[in-house]
Every structure is written in C-alpha cells, then in structure tokens.
Motif scaffolding. Sequence first.
Motif, PDB file in Angstrom:
ATOM      1  N   SER A  16      -1.129   9.907   1.775  1.00 21.63           N
ATOM      2  CA  SER A  16      -0.518   8.789   2.517  1.00 21.63           C
ATOM      3  C   SER A  16       0.139   9.263   3.807  1.00 21.63           C
ATOM      4  CB  SER A  16       0.532   8.107   1.628  1.00 21.63           C
ATOM      5  OG  SER A  16       1.466   7.388   2.411  1.00 21.63           O
ATOM      6  N   THR A  17       0.089   8.387   4.809  1.00 22.30           N
ATOM      7  CA  THR A  17       0.766   8.673   6.078  1.00 22.30           C
ATOM      8  C   THR A  17       2.278   8.805   5.876  1.00 22.30           C
ATOM      9  OG1 THR A  17       0.867   6.292   6.442  1.00 22.30           O
ATOM     10  CG2 THR A  17      -0.917   7.475   7.528  1.00 22.30           C
ATOM     11  N   TYR A  18       2.780   8.317   4.748  1.00 23.78           N
ATOM     12  CA  TYR A  18       4.222   8.415   4.481  1.00 23.78           C
ATOM     13  C   TYR A  18       4.609   9.724   3.801  1.00 23.78           C
ATOM     14  CZ  TYR A  18       4.747   3.486   5.675  1.00 23.78           C
ATOM     15  OH  TYR A  18       4.759   2.290   6.329  1.00 23.78           O
ATOM     16  N   ASP A  42      -3.871  13.132  -5.096  1.00 26.10           N
ATOM     17  CA  ASP A  42      -4.628  12.044  -4.475  1.00 26.10           C
ATOM     18  C   ASP A  42      -6.029  12.086  -5.059  1.00 26.10           C
ATOM     19  OD1 ASP A  42      -3.972  10.483  -1.480  1.00 26.10           O
ATOM     20  OD2 ASP A  42      -6.024  10.357  -2.292  1.00 26.10           O
ATOM     21  N   ASN A  43      -6.692  10.934  -5.143  1.00 32.44           N
ATOM     22  CA  ASN A  43      -8.088  10.995  -5.600  1.00 32.44           C
ATOM     23  C   ASN A  43      -9.047  11.193  -4.426  1.00 32.44           C
ATOM     24  OD1 ASN A  43      -8.042   8.458  -4.507  1.00 32.44           O
ATOM     25  ND2 ASN A  43      -8.529   7.363  -6.404  1.00 32.44           N
ATOM     26  N   ARG A  47      -8.784  13.635   2.380  1.00 35.57           N
ATOM     27  CA  ARG A  47      -7.666  13.037   3.133  1.00 35.57           C
ATOM     28  C   ARG A  47      -6.371  13.807   2.868  1.00 35.57           C
ATOM     29  NH1 ARG A  47      -6.389   8.124   5.713  1.00 35.57           N
ATOM     30  NH2 ARG A  47      -4.188   7.615   5.539  1.00 35.57           N
ATOM     31  N   ILE A  88       0.293   4.749  -3.560  1.00 34.21           N
ATOM     32  CA  ILE A  88      -1.152   4.773  -3.349  1.00 34.21           C
ATOM     33  C   ILE A  88      -1.573   3.528  -2.573  1.00 34.21           C
ATOM     34  CG2 ILE A  88      -1.527   6.094  -5.470  1.00 34.21           C
ATOM     35  CD1 ILE A  88      -2.743   3.512  -6.703  1.00 34.21           C
ATOM     36  N   ARG A  89      -2.685   3.629  -1.878  1.00 35.39           N
ATOM     37  CA  ARG A  89      -3.295   2.444  -1.246  1.00 35.39           C
ATOM     38  C   ARG A  89      -4.765   2.442  -1.646  1.00 35.39           C
ATOM     39  NH1 ARG A  89      -2.065  -0.821   2.868  1.00 35.39           N
ATOM     40  NH2 ARG A  89      -0.528   0.470   3.921  1.00 35.39           N
ATOM     41  N   GLU A 112      -0.798  -7.663   4.965  1.00 35.90           N
ATOM     42  CA  GLU A 112      -0.955  -6.655   3.910  1.00 35.90           C
ATOM     43  C   GLU A 112      -0.576  -7.171   2.521  1.00 35.90           C
ATOM     44  OE1 GLU A 112       1.841  -3.420   4.260  1.00 35.90           O
ATOM     45  OE2 GLU A 112       0.556  -2.046   3.161  1.00 35.90           O
ATOM     46  N   TYR A 121      -5.587  -7.373  -2.077  1.00 37.62           N
ATOM     47  CA  TYR A 121      -5.038  -6.013  -2.246  1.00 37.62           C
ATOM     48  C   TYR A 121      -4.478  -5.849  -3.660  1.00 37.62           C
ATOM     49  CZ  TYR A 121      -2.109  -1.963  -0.767  1.00 37.62           C
ATOM     50  OH  TYR A 121      -1.496  -0.736  -0.626  1.00 37.62           O
ATOM     51  N   GLU A 131      -4.019   3.369 -13.813  1.00 40.95           N
ATOM     52  CA  GLU A 131      -4.638   4.684 -14.049  1.00 40.95           C
ATOM     53  C   GLU A 131      -3.592   5.798 -13.881  1.00 40.95           C
ATOM     54  OE1 GLU A 131      -8.599   5.831 -12.036  1.00 40.95           O
ATOM     55  OE2 GLU A 131      -7.067   6.474 -10.611  1.00 40.95           O
ATOM     56  N   TYR A 148       6.286   2.452  -5.405  1.00 42.02           N
ATOM     57  CA  TYR A 148       6.422   1.570  -4.246  1.00 42.02           C
ATOM     58  C   TYR A 148       5.067   1.317  -3.606  1.00 42.02           C
ATOM     59  CZ  TYR A 148       7.255   6.231  -2.254  1.00 42.02           C
ATOM     60  OH  TYR A 148       7.168   7.559  -1.931  1.00 42.02           O
ATOM     61  N   ASN A 150       2.082  -1.005  -2.774  1.00 39.24           N
ATOM     62  CA  ASN A 150       1.975  -2.453  -2.564  1.00 39.24           C
ATOM     63  C   ASN A 150       0.689  -3.009  -3.155  1.00 39.24           C
ATOM     64  OD1 ASN A 150       4.254  -3.541  -1.287  1.00 39.24           O
ATOM     65  ND2 ASN A 150       3.779  -2.422   0.586  1.00 39.24           N
ATOM     66  N   ASP A 173      11.056  -0.950   0.015  1.00 40.09           N
ATOM     67  CA  ASP A 173      12.002  -0.503   1.050  1.00 40.09           C
ATOM     68  C   ASP A 173      12.394  -1.611   2.020  1.00 40.09           C
ATOM     69  OD1 ASP A 173       9.785  -0.794   2.658  1.00 40.09           O
ATOM     70  OD2 ASP A 173      10.079   1.093   3.709  1.00 40.09           O
TER      71      ASP A 173
HETATM   72  P1  NAD Z   1      -2.548   5.517   3.117  1.00 35.33           P
HETATM   73  O1  NAD Z   1      -3.886   4.846   3.056  1.00 35.33           O
HETATM   74  O2  NAD Z   1      -2.185   6.304   4.295  1.00 35.33           O
HETATM   75  O3  NAD Z   1      -2.403   6.460   1.837  1.00 35.33           O
HETATM   76  C1  NAD Z   1      -2.604   6.056   0.546  1.00 35.33           C
HETATM   77  C2  NAD Z   1      -3.267   7.186  -0.238  1.00 35.33           C
HETATM   78  O4  NAD Z   1      -3.442   6.727  -1.580  1.00 35.33           O
HETATM   79  C3  NAD Z   1      -4.640   7.589   0.285  1.00 35.33           C
HETATM   80  O5  NAD Z   1      -4.662   8.952   0.607  1.00 35.33           O
HETATM   81  C4  NAD Z   1      -5.565   7.266  -0.888  1.00 35.33           C
HETATM   82  O6  NAD Z   1      -6.641   8.171  -1.020  1.00 35.33           O
HETATM   83  C5  NAD Z   1      -4.619   7.340  -2.069  1.00 35.33           C
HETATM   84  N1  NAD Z   1      -5.091   6.670  -3.272  1.00 35.33           N
HETATM   85  C6  NAD Z   1      -5.771   5.508  -3.364  1.00 35.33           C
HETATM   86  N2  NAD Z   1      -6.035   5.235  -4.656  1.00 35.33           N
HETATM   87  C7  NAD Z   1      -5.512   6.231  -5.396  1.00 35.33           C
HETATM   88  C8  NAD Z   1      -5.474   6.504  -6.798  1.00 35.33           C
HETATM   89  N3  NAD Z   1      -6.021   5.658  -7.689  1.00 35.33           N
HETATM   90  N4  NAD Z   1      -4.854   7.632  -7.211  1.00 35.33           N
HETATM   91  C9  NAD Z   1      -4.309   8.484  -6.317  1.00 35.33           C
HETATM   92  N5  NAD Z   1      -4.318   8.289  -4.983  1.00 35.33           N
HETATM   93  C10 NAD Z   1      -4.920   7.164  -4.528  1.00 35.33           C
HETATM   94  O7  NAD Z   1      -1.485   4.359   2.846  1.00 35.33           O
HETATM   95  P2  NAD Z   1      -0.029   4.136   3.458  1.00 35.33           P
HETATM   96  O8  NAD Z   1      -0.135   3.225   4.613  1.00 35.33           O
HETATM   97  O9  NAD Z   1       0.646   5.414   3.627  1.00 35.33           O
HETATM   98  O10 NAD Z   1       0.644   3.338   2.277  1.00 35.33           O
HETATM   99  C11 NAD Z   1       0.720   3.820   0.955  1.00 35.33           C
HETATM  100  C12 NAD Z   1       1.272   2.779   0.025  1.00 35.33           C
HETATM  101  O11 NAD Z   1       2.676   2.679   0.131  1.00 35.33           O
HETATM  102  C13 NAD Z   1       0.750   1.385   0.297  1.00 35.33           C
HETATM  103  O12 NAD Z   1       0.584   0.718  -0.941  1.00 35.33           O
HETATM  104  C14 NAD Z   1       1.842   0.775   1.118  1.00 35.33           C
HETATM  105  O13 NAD Z   1       1.780  -0.609   1.128  1.00 35.33           O
HETATM  106  C15 NAD Z   1       3.009   1.315   0.381  1.00 35.33           C
HETATM  107  N6  NAD Z   1       4.303   1.246   1.055  1.00 35.33           N
HETATM  108  C16 NAD Z   1       5.271   0.716   0.347  1.00 35.33           C
HETATM  109  C17 NAD Z   1       6.522   0.635   0.849  1.00 35.33           C
HETATM  110  C18 NAD Z   1       7.558   0.012   0.006  1.00 35.33           C
HETATM  111  O14 NAD Z   1       8.707   0.264   0.145  1.00 35.33           O
HETATM  112  N7  NAD Z   1       7.180  -0.828  -0.957  1.00 35.33           N
HETATM  113  C19 NAD Z   1       6.801   1.130   2.125  1.00 35.33           C
HETATM  114  C20 NAD Z   1       5.793   1.694   2.848  1.00 35.33           C
HETATM  115  C21 NAD Z   1       4.527   1.759   2.281  1.00 35.33           C
END
Ligand code: NAD
Length: 445
Positions: A16-18, A42-43, A47, A88-89, A112, A121, A131, A148, A150, A173
């Motif tokens: 994730s970018t986070y 990560d799966n 990435r 995860i996303r 989103e 989504y 999983e 967290y 989404n 958040d």
């Molecule tokens: P991103 O696409 O950059 O990263 C998500 C990662 O999840 C990817 O590397 C992807 O390969 C991985 N992934 C997907 N399915 C998976 C699985 N089954 N098992 C393991 N890894 C898996 O996404 P992002 O923009 O960084 O956002 C990540 C998530 O965090 C999103 O759901 C986003 O909405 C959420 N988010 C939530 C909050 C909050 O406070 N609720 C704040 C920011 C982001």
Amino acid sequence: DAGKKSFSVVIAGGGSTYTPEIILMLLANLDRLPLCCIKLYDNDGERQGLLAPAVKILIEERDPSIEFVATTDPEIAYTDVDFCLAHIRVGKLPMRELDEKIPLKYGVVGQETCGPGGLAYGLRSIPGVIENIDYMEKYSPNCWMLNYSNPAAIVAEACRRLRPNSRVINICDMPIGLEDSFARILGFQSRKQLDYRYFGLNHFGWYTSVKDPEGNELLPKLVGHELKYGNTMPGESMDDYTDHTWYDTALKVKDIVSLDPSMAPNSYLQYYLFPDDMVAHSDPHYTRANMVMDGREKRVFGECARIAEAGTAAGTTLKIGIHAEFIVDLATALAFNTHERMLLIVPNNGAIENFDPEAMVEIPCVVGKDGYEPLSIGKIPTFQKGLMYEQVCVEKLVADAYEQHSYLKMLQAMTLSKTVPSANVAKKILDELIVANEGYWPELH
Ligand code: NAD
Ligand code: LMR
C-alpha cells in the motif's frame, strides 16, 4: 524501558501507498509500543517489492534490533504476530478507477466508499479481508487485527456476520481528520485536548459534543464557525490544501451543517445529501483514483526507489502518517490496557437506543486489554435515524448479495442507495460493474 514487552506486527497490504508512513509512525512511537519485528505481507509480491527495500532501510537506520520480513507467504507473515494492521485494497487502484468512473457515466456519485462504487468495492473487499482474518486465526490465534481496509462499513458488517468471534477491530481515520480541523477551528494545539461525542455509521455520522479539558461545551462555537466557513479557516484558499477536492470538502460542510445546526457532521455526508453538486464537480475522465495514481503513488514509490538506490533514507521526503497515530493508540490500548476512548465501528447492540441492534455503528468505545466497551448513546433524532437506516440497509444488502451470490440483493442495494435516482439507473450501473468486477465478485444470479 527494560522489561516492557515488545511486540511483533504484520502489515497486511504491505504494498500500500500508506505503508511507508505507517512504518515511520510505528518507528516514532517505539517508546509507547516497543517492537521486535515488523513484517510486510501482500499477495502482490511485485508491488510490495517496490517498497520493501526502502522500508528495510528505514527500520535498520532507526533500530537495527527490529527484525524485518517482507513476504507473500501467509504462514510466514502471520506466525508469531501480536497485531495485524490491515489496509488491503482488493483490485488495487485500477479497480478503484472503475468504481468511480462507471457510476459517473450515468450521472451518479463515483466515489471510493460512497454510492455504487463503494458497494462494488465492498463486494470485492469482503473475501480479501476474511481470508486475512482466517490466516491470522490459523497462525496467531491471539493476534488482534486492526482493520482499516475500506469500505469499512461493509467490511465491518461482513466481519459481524461471517467472523463474529474474531479479534478484529474496524476503525477509520476520517474522524481523526475532522477532529484535527475542529481543534484548529477552536484554537487548540491537538485534537487530543478535546472530548468528543459522536454517533453514526462509518463515513456517515455526527458529532453531538466537543468539550474542552475543563468540560465546557464548544459545539455551538464550532457549528457557528462551520455555518460561515465550513471546516476551512477564514482567508484560506485551495492552495492551503493537498488538492482541491479536500478544500471543496472542507467548504461543503457549510451546506451539510445547515441541515441540522445542532451537530457537526462528517463531511462524507456530502455524497448522500448533495449528490447533484458532487457529480457536477467531478470530472468523469479524471477521478480521485487518477489523482492518487499520478500523485501519492508516484511520489511514494519514486521516493522508495531513491532510498533503495542511495542505500540510506537520509533526507527522505517520506512523511510520517500523523493520522495513522490512532493505530498506535489502539494497539497501545489493547497491549497496555490504557482504557483510551476511541471511535470504533462496532455492533450497535443497544448503544443507540432507537436503532437496529444488529447494525454496525461508529461510536465512542473504551479500549482495554480485552477489547472495546461501547459507550451508550441514547436516542438519536428522526432525520439522522432515517438517513442511517436507509444506508445501513444498503450495506446489509451488499453482505446478503455476497453470501447468497444474489443479483437481486445487489440491485436492491444500488436502488436503495440515496445516491442513485432510480432502479433503471441502478440496473445499468450494476450490469456494467458486474463485467468490470469479473474474477473479483462472486458470480451473481
Ligand atoms: P494500494 O492499492 O496502494 O495498496 C493496497 C495493497 O493491498 C496492494 O499492494 C494490494 O496488492 C494489497 N492487497 C490486495 N488484496 C490483498 C489480499 N487479499 N491480501 C493481502 N494484500 C492484498 O491501496 P491504498 O490506497 O494504499 O489503500 C489501502 C487501503 O487502506 C484501502 O482499502 C483504503 O481505502 C484504506 N484506507 C483506509 C483508511 C482508513 O482510515 N479507513 C485510510 C486510508 C486508506
Ligand atoms: C485516498 O486514497 O486518498 C483515499 O484514501 C481518500 C481519498 O482521497 O479519496
């Protein structure tokens, strides 16, 4: 301090970018939450591999005694961990782009987590989150998942139904961002100086009280400001925000709060209460997903590549995730029984007296070693109750559609959503989303 237990965490969605900002946040809080091991899982190994070498350097330079692991193997990831931070996303950003653009083609909110895109989504996310819960329970049955991912409301409803006894806490958040704005508006250094009362669903709620440390009620002052300026400060402009969408959102609070000036609303309500304005301000060819891919994703991955190349994080532009501090707060509360009060997404179970006991609601809870205890909210007013009930039914219909592989339930969910004007439009959007989500959604019939 010597003798304090240290913990092992796995970040699910390591690519994730986070992730880098979460890592920096964990490293900045080691005095509160000592760590002996940080794992990325990560799966999508490719990435995650774009970030992992830089994360390794960040950790080594801060505290070489912390073990670092990046893996795509669930057994390695989930063995011997105390906390899983799950972000995860499923489908990643290209699927987010379709969630946003398909509804917009029909003049409907493309977002989103709100509206048809959020429902799409949701149907994708449920199996991914389940999983990861199952891996956690298999390899580290005492681990807590702080989830967290989404769309949090739908994911939380799926957890309630499908894994009711799991050690999963769903959290968001967005309230942190709002509370930061409130502190700024009210002239406080930190949101933590204020006490809040809030009720609602995720991305769908209202603050009913904001008190200073002496217990004085500041809500009327806050709402007075919001009626004039929304959540912006007088004299601010677009340039003071990361991008125009956040500025527009802060400003739009002015319209939302005017519908009930007795409460300070979550700004996500703009998508439900003013969908026409939201669509009018969207570019159907360039949405948030595009902004994130061209902005945060390029910036974060680019900087990680630079760090890996340089072999040091010295002078890095990566920023600590200040919002993400709530995740350390939550982990610390569970680990050290701090009884901190936090907004969590939990089964209502009577906390909101005149609302569905089986709804997943976002309310203040006291968090300690054995999990959370929700605070009692009492009765909520008709306007909020009506909006919330419609939305909670939409979320439940998506979980029904997932469990029953039901086209009809998904069509009902889209039709009931306040963002969609008619069943005709709902059907067109759904049929297009089905094609786009092939391989991610259960086959609906
Ligand atoms: P991103 O696409 O950059 O990263 C998500 C990662 O999840 C990817 O590397 C992807 O390969 C991985 N992934 C997907 N399915 C998976 C699985 N089954 N098992 C393991 N890894 C898996 O996404 P992002 O923009 O960084 O956002 C990540 C998530 O965090 C999103 O759901 C986003 O909405 C959420 N988010 C939530 C909050 C909050 O406070 N609720 C704040 C920011 C982001
Ligand atoms: C993001 O990816 O930036 C989201 O989490 C929130 C937004 O800006 O749409």
